[in-house]
Design a protein around this motif. Structure first.
Motif, PDB file in Angstrom:
ATOM      1  N   GLU A   1      10.254  10.901   0.802  1.00 22.80           N
ATOM      2  CA  GLU A   1       9.279  10.919  -0.401  1.00 22.80           C
ATOM      3  C   GLU A   1       9.138  12.192  -1.138  1.00 22.80           C
ATOM      4  O   GLU A   1       9.034  12.294  -2.136  1.00 22.80           O
ATOM      5  N   LEU A   2       9.162  13.200  -0.060  1.00 18.45           N
ATOM      6  CA  LEU A   2       9.042  14.709  -0.557  1.00 18.45           C
ATOM      7  C   LEU A   2      10.414  14.947  -1.548  1.00 18.45           C
ATOM      8  O   LEU A   2      10.250  15.729  -2.535  1.00 18.45           O
ATOM      9  N   LEU A   3      11.526  14.508  -0.994  1.00 14.56           N
ATOM     10  CA  LEU A   3      12.565  14.780  -1.749  1.00 14.56           C
ATOM     11  C   LEU A   3      12.606  14.478  -2.995  1.00 14.56           C
ATOM     12  O   LEU A   3      13.018  14.842  -4.286  1.00 14.56           O
TER      13      LEU A   3
ATOM     14  N   LEU B   1      16.487   9.885  -7.353  1.00 10.32           N
ATOM     15  CA  LEU B   1      15.910   8.685  -7.439  1.00 10.32           C
ATOM     16  C   LEU B   1      16.415   7.611  -6.671  1.00 10.32           C
ATOM     17  O   LEU B   1      15.804   6.711  -5.704  1.00 10.32           O
ATOM     18  N   GLN B   2      17.708   7.501  -6.861  1.00 10.76           N
ATOM     19  CA  GLN B   2      18.447   6.468  -6.331  1.00 10.76           C
ATOM     20  C   GLN B   2      18.557   6.568  -4.754  1.00 10.76           C
ATOM     21  O   GLN B   2      18.471   5.757  -3.843  1.00 10.76           O
ATOM     22  N   ILE B   3      18.590   7.997  -4.367  1.00 11.65           N
ATOM     23  CA  ILE B   3      18.549   8.236  -2.805  1.00 11.65           C
ATOM     24  C   ILE B   3      17.356   7.665  -2.534  1.00 11.65           C
ATOM     25  O   ILE B   3      17.143   6.989  -1.077  1.00 11.65           O
ATOM     26  N   GLY B   4      16.070   8.065  -3.040  1.00 11.41           N
ATOM     27  CA  GLY B   4      14.896   7.618  -2.670  1.00 11.41           C
ATOM     28  C   GLY B   4      14.619   5.989  -2.557  1.00 11.41           C
ATOM     29  O   GLY B   4      14.243   5.601  -1.500  1.00 11.41           O
ATOM     30  N   ALA B   5      15.393   5.303  -3.650  1.00  9.53           N
ATOM     31  CA  ALA B   5      15.354   3.822  -3.498  1.00  9.53           C
ATOM     32  C   ALA B   5      16.259   3.443  -2.531  1.00  9.53           C
ATOM     33  O   ALA B   5      15.686   2.420  -1.837  1.00  9.53           O
TER      34      ALA B   5
ATOM     35  N   THR C   1       0.937  -1.188  -0.101  1.00 14.78           N
ATOM     36  CA  THR C   1      -0.102  -0.109   0.197  1.00 14.78           C
ATOM     37  C   THR C   1       0.841   1.189  -0.057  1.00 14.78           C
ATOM     38  O   THR C   1       1.842   1.309   0.587  1.00 14.78           O
ATOM     39  N   LEU C   2       0.559   2.244  -0.760  1.00 18.46           N
ATOM     40  CA  LEU C   2       1.217   3.521  -0.744  1.00 18.46           C
ATOM     41  C   LEU C   2       0.181   4.545  -0.547  1.00 18.46           C
ATOM     42  O   LEU C   2      -0.847   4.671  -1.067  1.00 18.46           O
ATOM     43  N   GLU C   3       0.543   5.315   0.585  1.00 20.69           N
ATOM     44  CA  GLU C   3      -0.488   6.490   0.899  1.00 20.69           C
ATOM     45  C   GLU C   3       0.442   7.681   0.262  1.00 20.69           C
ATOM     46  O   GLU C   3       1.634   8.125   0.628  1.00 20.69           O
TER      47      GLU C   3
ATOM     48  N   GLN D   1       7.200   0.396  -1.787  1.00 20.61           N
ATOM     49  CA  GLN D   1       6.432   1.804  -1.876  1.00 20.61           C
ATOM     50  C   GLN D   1       7.018   2.736  -2.970  1.00 20.61           C
ATOM     51  O   GLN D   1       6.464   3.455  -3.734  1.00 20.61           O
ATOM     52  N   PHE D   2       8.603   2.694  -2.922  1.00 23.72           N
ATOM     53  CA  PHE D   2       9.234   3.462  -3.930  1.00 23.72           C
ATOM     54  C   PHE D   2       8.512   2.955  -5.482  1.00 23.72           C
ATOM     55  O   PHE D   2       8.171   3.765  -6.104  1.00 23.72           O
ATOM     56  N   LEU D   3       8.496   1.739  -5.896  1.00 21.43           N
ATOM     57  CA  LEU D   3       7.772   1.328  -7.035  1.00 21.43           C
ATOM     58  C   LEU D   3       6.625   1.958  -7.330  1.00 21.43           C
ATOM     59  O   LEU D   3       6.065   2.300  -8.354  1.00 21.43           O
ATOM     60  N   LEU D   4       5.631   1.601  -6.165  1.00 21.28           N
ATOM     61  CA  LEU D   4       4.235   2.026  -6.208  1.00 21.28           C
ATOM     62  C   LEU D   4       4.149   3.655  -6.520  1.00 21.28           C
ATOM     63  O   LEU D   4       3.358   4.169  -7.502  1.00 21.28           O
ATOM     64  N   LEU D   5       5.115   4.624  -5.750  1.00 23.24           N
ATOM     65  CA  LEU D   5       5.087   5.858  -6.125  1.00 23.24           C
ATOM     66  C   LEU D   5       5.432   5.958  -7.528  1.00 23.24           C
ATOM     67  O   LEU D   5       4.777   7.007  -8.308  1.00 23.24           O
ATOM     68  N   ILE D   6       6.424   5.304  -8.078  1.00 25.97           N
ATOM     69  CA  ILE D   6       6.652   5.514  -9.560  1.00 25.97           C
ATOM     70  C   ILE D   6       5.651   5.179 -10.368  1.00 25.97           C
ATOM     71  O   ILE D   6       5.322   5.811 -11.501  1.00 25.97           O
ATOM     72  N   LEU D   7       4.948   3.937 -10.256  1.00 27.55           N
ATOM     73  CA  LEU D   7       3.985   3.658 -11.120  1.00 27.55           C
ATOM     74  C   LEU D   7       2.665   4.592 -10.934  1.00 27.55           C
ATOM     75  O   LEU D   7       1.983   5.047 -12.203  1.00 27.55           O
TER      76      LEU D   7
END
Length: 1758
Positions: free
Chosen positions: A646-648, A698-702, A595-597, A709-715
């Motif tokens: 997430e914000l970054l 994105l790498q920092i995010g990953a 799940t991603l909020e 969650q990272f992939l859900l955000l990207i999708l």
């Protein structure tokens, strides 16, 4: 304005020197008197003299003014200052040594040198002199043209890592043994200086900032004010030259010339008095000028009315400035006293010091004053380090004010005081001091914000809509200053430096905050955007800031504490910018049990910006934290709660989604501006601080987020959430296509996030590794030139790419040929590094690289799989990134796509998508394999293999990735991916075995080897199978090729004629064919002249017209066929260019050519054949077309008959009619019978009688005495008028009317072009010009063959062969179109040179004519003697054989005499005596000449030397004659002439031309006949004058022309250019020197000073020189731009690559790259051939047709 003169400051005209010492004794006495106030006395003196000296400003006499200045003011002043004679004192100072700093100030266009090995940064440069005398000459240097205003850094130890001093500036270099480089002044002089300098400086400052136009300061007003004013016009950059000239002409009613003079002076000095008179008249002129200038341009010119005295004092203030400037160079003490006074602030006053006053007033000063002021600063403050520092402090104190003044000013940067910043900010110690003490970084960043307020919108973000380009260009100067301050990183950090730098960094973050999210855009739906928004300014500022951003990050990384604090500040700034979008409620998104909020946001519907410098700076700092390991302390500065990863990630992700949607054409209604922004976002100029940093973010995010969650955000952000849920897809094809592109783009980004690790900090790689990888991937596309690679690599702050350090490790260099450039090819061992999804590839590059690599593997018989290379390990901070590969969501994405492909839902997947999925699988497997190889299995948590082999769900039909891959092999559309799938399956196997191996450690090692054997055997089988297929394919290809060549042979057989006509003139093959066709005369001789003449071979010629494609045989009676041709005047053979005078065509008599061949007429052809009628239609159609398109400028001049060849587009201006060769055979018996009777003597008598008969006829019965050739009288030889006909005649050839018409047309063109006159078909000179062009063209071709070392026959190009053949046959046929009486007259004049009996008054001497021209003339005009009133006759074969033989022998005898008289006069070098037969004959011949010239000719010259001279000298003549007779008669030449051999060639020529090899035997054979001729030849006054040494004759063989000798190293040429002074201009301004490559003259190009009036037209120096030097055609080298210019006439020209190449085999037009250049002999030879082949005009036409951009250039003013 006069400068400081050429001598020292005290040097005036020598004549005035004596008088000036006693000029004002009272004044000098007063100045010397200590009680007097020096300042008051000084000003009194100036008030008295200055207005008188500068009284005539409208027309100043500069020399007289300078004399008066010296006598009245400067000499007394210097005497007081030095206490002795100024000249002597300064001479002593000069010899006592100079400063070790060079300090030469550069003028615009001057060449500067920077050393890439030793310079601290690229702004450290040397002047030409210092460079030539420094160690850097042998290093990797760069050459550039200065924009003006910089100065030489020689002697500045902070500017160079090594070799700071050249040999000239080393201590003790100038002959003085003292170590201290300058002597100290004595105390008295210092005291005087402290008294003089303040008065002089105060006067200069007061006068320069004086604002009153009518009044002077009271202390300078001593006489009554007179009503004398000047109307003064000032320079600005808004109005053009023409605007100013127009305004002056209209306002003042002056002539054009006067207006031009004023304008040039205004542009140079910055102001000029344009009218003198009473106040009112000047005021009226001012208003008029303003009014007229406002009419032509929106802004009026700047005009002021100044009182004559004010003008005089301001002018003198500048003269004093120059005087001080000169004085500063003599002594350090003078400089220090000067600087102290300039920096001294008035006690208790708010006013700034003198130098600050001048700086603040700088923008209001005119150009001339600014130059003097800046030079003064250079020669004083910048030569003393201590005062340079104090000056810098003052500069920074007023920095904001100065920059604001500059931004509102309109003068160039080079003329502004702000341009001096580079001299201070780039000095490392000074920059440090200014940061610590003056807080310079904060000052600069605040200035930036203060000058851009109008571009801030309501949200405090920049918005550059409707920006002013000029203003932004000026703002860039402030950005550059920031770059200069940061250019060298500190090695030692103090607390104060740290604090100040951080303060500056925070201030800089405020600018970035205004840029973060600026110029947001929203997707257009439904309607296309109406006007493209301005996007360039924002991108341009981004480019300007790129290196500054990197430099800030580098500075921060130098110090651990600083880095953490900077990171914290940057993070706060990003958070402040990111909070504004938090109003919406969060939504929830489920997939795969995760799940991603997140807050709802859609790139396709909400505003988005491509500008995110804050986020990207944070990413850069994060990477540096990781690299230095400081990241472990990050929690002390930014708590995990505050971090909010997430914000970054959010904003960079949006940006990448925007790029994806643009690729999916979802934004096409937003116009081109967005496409351009996306292009730059990924382009090499910006990507480091845009695209690359977004990937890092994105790498920092990953690395910090949960992978699912990272992939859900990207999708979600890619708007693909629904696509990967099992929802029913849409039917809309466009939407499906969009969706597919988005999936591809998303997969690509995932590949980059996981796979792109070549960033120092992301993994453990160095900058060199990164550069190597970039180069490898560029060279995987194709081999590339050095410059192309450099352009594709990002530059650092020093404009370096790091290419040279690594290129040799990865590539090998291939040198260039005669054209093109050298290229680098990738080494084979680097090919394994190729990654198909390299993130800097554009789409085109990606497909090109993939194609190249697959093709290569195919050629090597290997599979076509291109798996990724094993990537380096992530550094600890980024190690979690790989988890996204084996998380559930990723597996779901991969499985879904593979399933669609297997189920053949073709519209839901693409091959590219599958490729990317396979790539991701490969990355996962490689990662797991690497981890398993490094550590035991139980420690490896990365379980990609297990996840991929597990079922996706519990459903019955569920499949895992492995099963899908097996099925994928059977999908027909994916045949190309089969190899890759096999590779992945093998990898699965390998990883499986590694897992099992670590479980079963007990299993013996053998099983492992067996497994690998099994693996190998399967690979062997595959290899064998591939080999078998390749062999089958090769056999198949062979079979097809055999069939094709059989068809080809068949075709050639059936179309034989076609092939015969297109064959080149290969003498050997011709002769073989002839032998076969003429079996009757198998032993015929290869002799062209006389009774033994061989048969002429007239082949049947069938030609095809290039326009109508129809074939036709060339016959006399048929319609004419023509060759396209170009006739041009040429000086390619002359040595004496001064002889080429523009004689009026009406007075020129072209019958005789001077032996120097000063200016001939050359006819060249491109060899393409047309029907005359077809050509006429084509030409008329072109004329019609031209009339309809009058606005288009044509490349060619239709009025003068020019056109482009329809086939090859060569420039032509006429056509040559093709006249068939008349086959002639000689009956050998008849020939022998004639030989008995027709001796040379008899032949001469017969023609004498014939000519005399004609003369009698023409003279209407007037009696004429016949010249007799023999000593015996006429006797009873019974010779009469018709005797000439008794040796055989035949009727003349009858030409068809169309051939006759073309003969006349071509002859008229030769006459028109060769003499530059209007066409006139009846002019008597037409036949002369025909013979002349025939002879000259043959001479050019012979010269060319000799230069190239080719044989005389058989090596001509087809176009030269057919052109020459047609030209010679035309020249023979042209006679029939002119009155025969006229031809006879010309013949008699020509014979007059050879047979003095026929001599008339204007017959030139033997030494004044070219013998080959005479030969061609007499041979072609001789048949006119056979003309009778009633019948049209011509000589038979036998008659012409004898005519040709005797005419040729006579000309040869004359030519031998010419050579002996003019060339065999040099004293012999030591050589053993030679008693050969030739030497003896030569000796006896010399004795005769000595006798006939009354001893003027020395008979002491050895015979062998004379023979040597004759043999060498006559060679070109014999070669030309052989070519001429071959093309005239068609007799095949001997075999020896088809090869190159010196000795064999001479013998073969003699045999072909019926000459004895001992040429002197010719004299002996004809002695009785020739003796009287020789006597007459030798008795000629010109011959005697030459022998006596009074005049100079042309020596034989004539020297062959070549282009001038150029230096090997280009910097030598630049050196020459720097010393070049325009002969017509006294100023010191840099010109555009060009070098004529024909004669070596250096000219001043594109400058009004050297324009000339030629026939009422203004021509530039090059154009007028070309008329003199190359008859209008010329070749120049623009030295400062390293370009060759070809010009022709006044209207045409083109640029051509210079023959200088850098070490990478590339030219450097404009010296943009600045690498050392060296002469390439092959290319220079190519230029030489272009000239000698007369192809310059053709090259210009071709170039202009392809680059029509040059039409705007006014070639005649070059």
């Amino acid at each position: 304005m006069a400068d400081g003169g050429n001598g020292g400051p005290g040097a005036a005209a020598a004549g005035a020197a004596g008088g000036r010492v006693h000029a004002q004794p009272q004044e000098r006495a007063m100045w010397c008197d200590e009680r007097f106030n020096f300042q008051a006395t000084f000003l009194q003196c100036l008030a008295k003299h200055v207005p008188n000296i500068y009284s005539a400003e409208m027309d100043p006499l500069l020399e007289k003014q300078e004399e008066m200045v010296q006598a009245a003011v400067l000499y007394p002043l210097e005497c007081y200052l030095f206490g002795e004679d100024p000249d002597m004192f300064l001479e002593k100072l000069q010899q006592s040594g100079t400063s070790q700093l060079c300090g030469k100030v550069f003028k615009g266009g001057e060449t500067t040198y920077s050393c890439r090995d030793c310079a601290v940064d690229p702004t450290c440069v040397l002047c030409m002199d210092c460079f030539q005398n420094s160690i850097h000459k042998n290093h990797r240097y760069k050459m550039h043209s200065s924009t003006g205003g910089g100065f030489c850094d020689c002697g500045d130890t902070e500017a160079w890592k090594a070799g700071p001093l050249c040999t000239k500036h080393e201590p003790g270099a100038s002959g003085s043994a003292k170590e201290n480089s300058e002597c100290q002044l004595n105390e008295e002089i210092m005291e005087h200086s402290r008294r003089v300098f303040p008065a002089v400086i105060k006067y200069i400052v007061d006068m320069l900032i004086w604002e009153e136009e009518k009044e002077l300061p009271p202390e300078l007003t001593i006489r009554e004010k007179v009503d004398s004013y000047y109307c003064v016009l000032f320079n600005d950059e808004h109005h053009s030259y023409d605007h100013v000239i127009y305004s002056l002409q209209r306002a003042l009613g002056c002539e054009l010339g006067e207006a031009q003079l004023h304008t040039t002076a205004i542009d140079k000095e910055g102001r000029r008095a344009v009218k003198a008179g009473h106040y009112t008249s000047c005021q009226e002129a001012k208003e008029e000028i303003k009014r007229h200038s406002e009419n032509v341009s929106q802004r009026p010119l700047h005009v002021e009315v100044l009182h004559a005295d004010v003008m005089a004092h301001q002018k003198f203030a500048l003269r004093l400035g120059s005087w001080l400037n000169k004085l500063m160079s003599y002594s350090s003490d003078f400089r220090q006293i000067f600087c102290q006074i300039c920096l001294k602030e008035e006690a208790g006053s708010e006013n700034p010091c003198f130098i600050s006053k001048l700086m603040l007033w700088d923008a209001k000063l005119h150009k001339g004053a600014r130059k003097v002021l800046h030079e003064l600063i250079f020669s004083s403050f910048f030569m003393e380090m201590e005062y340079k520092k104090l000056f810098a402090v003052e500069f920074v104190k007023y920095y904001k004010a100065l920059q604001k003044e500059y931004i509102s000013d309109d003068h160039d940067r080079a003329l502004s005081v702000t341009a001096l910043s580079v001299q201070m900010f780039t000095v490392p110690t000074l920059a440090r001091h200014l940061i610590e003490e003056q807080n310079v970084i904060t000052t600069i960043t605040e200035t930036l914000l203060e000058v851009l307020p109008e571009y801030l919108d309501k949200n405090d973000k920049f918005n550059f809509q409707g920006y002013s380009q000029d203003k932004l260009n000026r703002v860039y100067a402030v950005i550059y200053d920031l770059r200069y301050v940061l250019v060298s990183k500190p090695t030692l950090w103090t607390d104060r430096l740290r604090a100040r730098f951080l303060e500056g960094f925070v201030s800089f973050l405020r600018i970035l905050t205004c840029m973060q999210g600026m110029e947001e855009i929203k997707r257009q739906i439904g309607q296309h955007i109406e006007v493209d928004p301005d996007w360039e300014a924002a991108i341009a500022i981004q480019m300007q800031l790129k290196n500054i951003l990197l430099m800030f990050q580098e500075w921060c990384a130098c110090d651990e504490e600083l880095l953490l604090r900077a990171y914290s500040e940057c993070h706060k700034a990003v958070m402040r910018c990111s909070t504004n979008g938090r109003s919406r409620e969060k939504t929830v998104f489920h997939l795969c049990g995760h799940t991603l909020e997140s807050r709802p946001y859609r790139v396709s519907a909400d505003p988005v910006s491509i500008h995110l410098p804050l986020s990207r700076t944070l990413a850069g700092l994060h990477v540096r934290l990781s690299k230095t390991g400081t990241i472990s302390r990050l929690h002390e500065f930014v708590s995990p709660e505050e971090f909010q990863v997430e914000l970054l990630v959010e904003y960079p992700l949006r940006c990448l989604v925007l790029v994806a949607q643009v690729a999916a054409e979802m934004w096409r209604r937003n116009g081109l501006s967005l496409i351009s922004q996306v292009f730059y976002y990924q382009d090499v100029k910006c990507r480091e601080e845009m695209y690359d940093k977004d990937i890092i973010m994105l790498q920092i995010g990953a690395s910090l987020m949960d992978p699912n969650q990272f992939l859900l955000l990207i999708l979600q952000r890619y708007e693909l959430a629904d696509t990967f849920k099992k929802l029913k897809p849409t039917k809309d094809q466009d939407l499906i296509k969009q969706c597919n592109v988005l999936i591809e783009e998303m997969l690509q980004i995932l590949i980059y996030v996981v796979g792109e690790r070549y960033v120092p900090g992301v993994s453990n790689v160095t900058k060199e590794d990164v550069t190597m990888r970039e180069i490898i991937h560029l060279l995987c596309i194709e081999p590339m030139a050095h410059s192309a690679i450099t352009k594709s690599l990002p530059e650092n702050e020093n404009n370096e790419t790091g290419l040279e350090n690594v290129i040799d490790r990865v590539a090998t260099f291939k040198k260039p040929g005669v054209s093109g450039h050298g290229v680098y090819e990738l080494k084979d061992e680097c090919l394994k590094e190729f990654n198909m999804f390299f993130y800097h590839y554009t789409k085109t590059q990606h497909s090109k690289a993939e194609h190249t690599q697959k093709k290569r593997r195919k050629q090597e018989n290997r599979d076509e799989a291109l798996p990724p290379p094993p990537p380096p390990d992530f550094s600890p901070a980024f190690s979690n990134v790989v988890r996204i590969l084996n998380c559930d969501v990723m597996m779901h994405i991969l499985r879904t796509i593979l399933q669609r492909a297997v189920e053949l839902e073709t519209h839901l997947w693409t091959e590219a998508m599958i490729q990317m999925v396979l790539h991701l699988l490969s990355l996962g497997l490689l990662e797991e394999k690497q981890q398993l190889q490094k550590s035991p299995e139980e420690e490896v948590t990365f379980d990609f293999y297990h996840k991929a082999t597990r079922m996706g769900s519990s459903a019955l039909n569920a499949v895992n990735v492995l099963m899908l891959l097996e099925k994928l092999k059977r999908v027909p559309q994916l045949e190309a991916q089969k190899d890759t799938v096999n590779w992945i399956l093998q990898m699965f196997d390998t990883v499986k075995r590694l897992r099992e191996k670590s479980c079963l450690t007990t299993v013996a090692a053998t099983s492992g080897s067996e497994a690998t054997k099994g693996d190998e055997s399967s690979q062997d089988k595959e290899k064998a199978e591939r080999k078998r297929k390749a062999e089958a394919a090769r056999l198949h290809r062979q079979k097809i090729m055999a069939q094709m060549s059989a068809l080809q042979r068949n075709f050639i057989e059936t179309h034989k004629l076609l092939y015969e006509n297109t064959l080149e003139a290969q003498g050997k093959e011709d002769s073989i064919m002839e032998e076969e066709s003429m079996s009757s005369a198998i032993d015929y001789s290869r002799i062209a002249l006389g009774p033994k003449r061989g048969p002429s071979v007239a082949e049947k010629e069938v030609l095809t017209c290039i326009l109508c494609q129809e074939e036709q045989e060339v016959k006399l009676e048929s319609a004419a066929m023509v060759l396209s041709a170009c006739v041009q005047k040429s000086t390619a053979l002359t040595q004496n260019r001064s002889r080429i005078l523009e004689l009026s065509g009406d007075t020129l008599d072209p019958l005789f050519m001077h032996p120097d061949l000063p200016c001939g007429t050359h006819t060249g052809s491109c060899g393409h054949v047309m029907h005359a009628a077809c050509w006429q239609k084509y030409f008329e159609a072109m004329q019609l077309n031209f009339r309809q398109r009058l606005h288009v400028e044509q490349i060619f001049d239709l009025e003068n008959g020019e056109y482009l060849c329809p086939l090859c587009k060569s420039l032509c201006n006429t056509v040559i009619p093709i006249v068939p060769l008349q086959a002639q055979k000689i009956n050998s018996e008849d020939a022998e019978a004639v030989a008995q009777i027709l001796s040379l003597a008899r032949w001469l008598e017969i023609i004498t009688v014939r000519i005399s008969g004609y003369s009698v006829k023409n003279a209407k019965g007037e009696k004429q005495s016949l010249p007799a050739f023999t000593n015996k009288g006429m006797g009873n030889s019974a010779l009469e008028f018709h005797s000439i006909l008794s040796f055989g005649v035949q009727s003349s050839a009858k030409y068809s009317s169309s051939i006759k018409e073309m003969l006349i047309l071509f002859a008229t063109t030769i006459y028109r072009v060769g003499l530059k006159v209007a066409p006139n078909e009846a002019d008597y000179r037409i036949p002369m010009m025909t013979w002349s062009t025939c002879a000259f063209t043959i001479q050019c071709i012979e010269n060319l063959l000799e230069t190239e070392g080719k044989p005389l026959f058989g090596s001509l190009q087809n176009r030269q062969h057919s052109g020459l053949k047609a030209l010679v046959q035309f020249a023979a046929a042209q006679r029939t179109t002119s009155p025969q009486v006229l031809i006879q007259k010309h013949l008699i004049r020509l014979l007059g040179v050879l047979l003095p009996n026929f001599k008339v008054e204007d017959t030139p001497s033997l030494l004044e004519v070219d013998m080959f021209h005479i030969l061609v003339g007499v041979v072609l005009s001789f048949p006119s003697l056979y003309w009778e009133d009633a019948v049209d006759l011509q000589p038979s074969s036998i008659s012409s054989a004898y005519n040709h033989l005797y005419l040729f022998h006579l000309t040869t005898l004359a030519h031998i005499t010419q050579i002996v008289v003019s060339s065999a006069t040099e004293s012999p070098t030591a050589r053993s005596s030679d008693n050969s037969e030739e030497a003896q004959s030569a000796q006896s011949f010399c004795r005769e000449i000595c006798q006939y010239t009354s001893g003027c000719f020395s008979q002491d010259i050895p015979g062998w030397l004379v023979w040597d001279c004759v043999k060498k000298g006559i060679m070109p003549f014999l070669r030309c004659a052989a070519l001429f007779f071959h093309y005239l008669l068609g007799v095949s030449p001997p075999e020896e002439l088809l090869q190159v051999s010196e000795e064999g060639q001479f013998k073969a020529l003699c045999s072909y031309l019926s000459l004895p090899t001992n040429l002197f035997l010719l004299f002996q054979e004809y002695w009785d006949t020739v003796n009287p001729l020789l006597q007459r030849w030798c008795a000629d006054p010109v011959v005697l004058s030459c022998l006596k040494g009074k005049s100079i004759a042309v020596r034989y063989p004539r020297k062959r022309n070549s282009l001038i000798e150029l230096p090997e190293d280009y910097s030598c040429l630049l050196n020459q250019a720097s010393q070049f002074r325009c002969p017509r201009s006294s100023d010191d301004e840099q010109k555009h020197p060009v070098l004529c490559l024909f004669c070596g003259a250096m000219l001043c190009s594109q400058n009004t000073c050297c324009q000339e009036l030629v026939n009422g037209e203004e021509l530039g120096a090059c154009t007028s020189h070309a008329l003199q030097c190359g008859a209008g055609v010329c070749m120049f080298l623009k030295i400062r731009e390293c370009k060759v210019v070809l010009i022709e006439g006044k209207t045409r020209g083109c640029l051509y690559p210079a023959p200088y190449l850098d070490e990478y085999g590339e030219t450097d037009p404009g010296l943009k790259r600045g690498n050392p250049l060296h002469l390439c002999r092959e290319r220079y030879r190519k230029l030489h051939l272009l000239w000698q082949q007369h192809c310059i005009i053709e090259e210009i036409a071709r170039s202009q047709e392809t680059n029509q951009i040059f039409f705007g250039f006014n070639w005649q003013l070059l």
